[in-house]
Design a protein around this motif. Sequence first.
Motif, PDB file in Angstrom:
ATOM      1  N   GLY A 183     107.939 -47.023  30.405  1.00  0.00           N
ATOM      2  CA  GLY A 183     106.785 -47.859  30.438  1.00  0.00           C
ATOM      3  C   GLY A 183     107.114 -49.391  30.472  1.00  0.00           C
ATOM      4  N   VAL A 184     107.830 -49.651  29.621  1.00  0.00           N
ATOM      5  CA  VAL A 184     108.035 -51.087  29.420  1.00  0.00           C
ATOM      6  C   VAL A 184     108.712 -51.658  30.641  1.00  0.00           C
ATOM      7  N   VAL A 232     108.528 -50.456  33.721  1.00  0.00           N
ATOM      8  CA  VAL A 232     107.560 -50.415  34.725  1.00  0.00           C
ATOM      9  C   VAL A 232     106.519 -51.649  34.789  1.00  0.00           C
ATOM     10  N   TRP A 233     105.997 -51.630  33.542  1.00  0.00           N
ATOM     11  CA  TRP A 233     105.109 -52.700  33.271  1.00  0.00           C
ATOM     12  C   TRP A 233     105.661 -54.056  33.841  1.00  0.00           C
ATOM     13  N   GLY A 234     106.876 -54.218  33.140  1.00  0.00           N
ATOM     14  CA  GLY A 234     107.574 -55.477  33.379  1.00  0.00           C
ATOM     15  C   GLY A 234     107.494 -55.803  34.778  1.00  0.00           C
ATOM     16  N   ILE A 269     105.738 -54.730  37.242  1.00  0.00           N
ATOM     17  CA  ILE A 269     104.331 -54.700  37.955  1.00  0.00           C
ATOM     18  C   ILE A 269     103.950 -56.130  37.410  1.00  0.00           C
ATOM     19  N   PHE A 270     104.323 -56.685  36.337  1.00  0.00           N
ATOM     20  CA  PHE A 270     103.895 -58.110  36.039  1.00  0.00           C
ATOM     21  C   PHE A 270     104.694 -59.204  36.739  1.00  0.00           C
ATOM     22  N   TRP A 271     106.054 -58.931  36.891  1.00  0.00           N
ATOM     23  CA  TRP A 271     106.708 -59.816  37.475  1.00  0.00           C
ATOM     24  C   TRP A 271     106.416 -60.015  39.210  1.00  0.00           C
ATOM     25  N   TYR A 323     112.530 -45.650  42.644  1.00  0.00           N
ATOM     26  CA  TYR A 323     111.299 -45.041  42.276  1.00  0.00           C
ATOM     27  C   TYR A 323     111.247 -43.672  42.788  1.00  0.00           C
TER      28      TYR A 323
END
Length: 323
Positions: free
Chosen positions: A87-88, A90-92, A94-96, A122
Amino acid sequence: MVARSSEVRPSAVRHSASPGAGERRRRGAGRLAGLGLGGAALLVLLTGCDVGRSVDGFGWPQGGITPEAHRMYDLWIASCIAALAVGVFVWGLIFWCVVRYRKRGNELPVQTRYNLPMEFLYTIAPILIVSVLFYYTAVVQTDVVRTTKNPDVTVEVVAFKWNWQFNYRDGQGTEANTVASVLGTSEVIPVLVLPTDRSIRFEETSRDVIHSFWVPELLFKRDVMPGKIRNVFEVSKLESEGAYVGRCAELCGSYHAFMNFELRVVSPEEYDRFLAAKRDGKSTQEALTAIGQDPYATTTQPFDTRRTKDNFNPDDASASAGS
């Protein structure tokens, strides 16, 4: 001619802006590397401490008293850590992407560009994650549900509305004989006495409806079926002495919430003395007192049937009442 020659062509703009684009790519690569290092550091930090205790087991019951409970608990904690790490990551990403590819003008980006490594990641990563989780789940499940031919102790668990009976058997299956029994009543909570460091087999059956045998510290919750179905499971040993509350975990009727019992774990020597006292005809309370244990349950209390003169058809009510 002068005005036309002074126009700046798009190719020139892209050429002159290429150093800046390269700098942005380097910064993006640096952010991605930092994200990977941060994730690795987080993983090392989580695996270097008791994660389950620090986060209350991620919702999983703690304090297991059997090797099977520890294996199930470890699988759950490892799965949660893996899910958190993914999760961390993937979230990283996305934010990047939000920051790196944010809108910088009115020009539409190229619509035919693709990122083959990212698409490969993916596609393959979820397959690998599911395969690993499936493998370890199958290993733990196979180990947890394993039964043996000759367990040290066999207990027949008989459920009925709304109490329990525990029969200590001299063998397995319906053909075995009961050598001692503990029967719960509305006034006395049944106490199931079992030893540490011995393998224990539970054979469950019900006299009426479906119940569920559950001791949270065992991390086993098994349905108790009526009829010829006997739900069977084993624990390789009990590791800690003490008193543990047991419950019916299946909605079985009016007094389901009060259908409790107590598991009392004692030393093997005390267990042998308890069973000998029961064979000699002593009550469960007398047998518990003989081995220095509290004669009554300490983790739960009997339920109040409320069958008094103030409700539920009082005894002195006239047969012609209401006429």
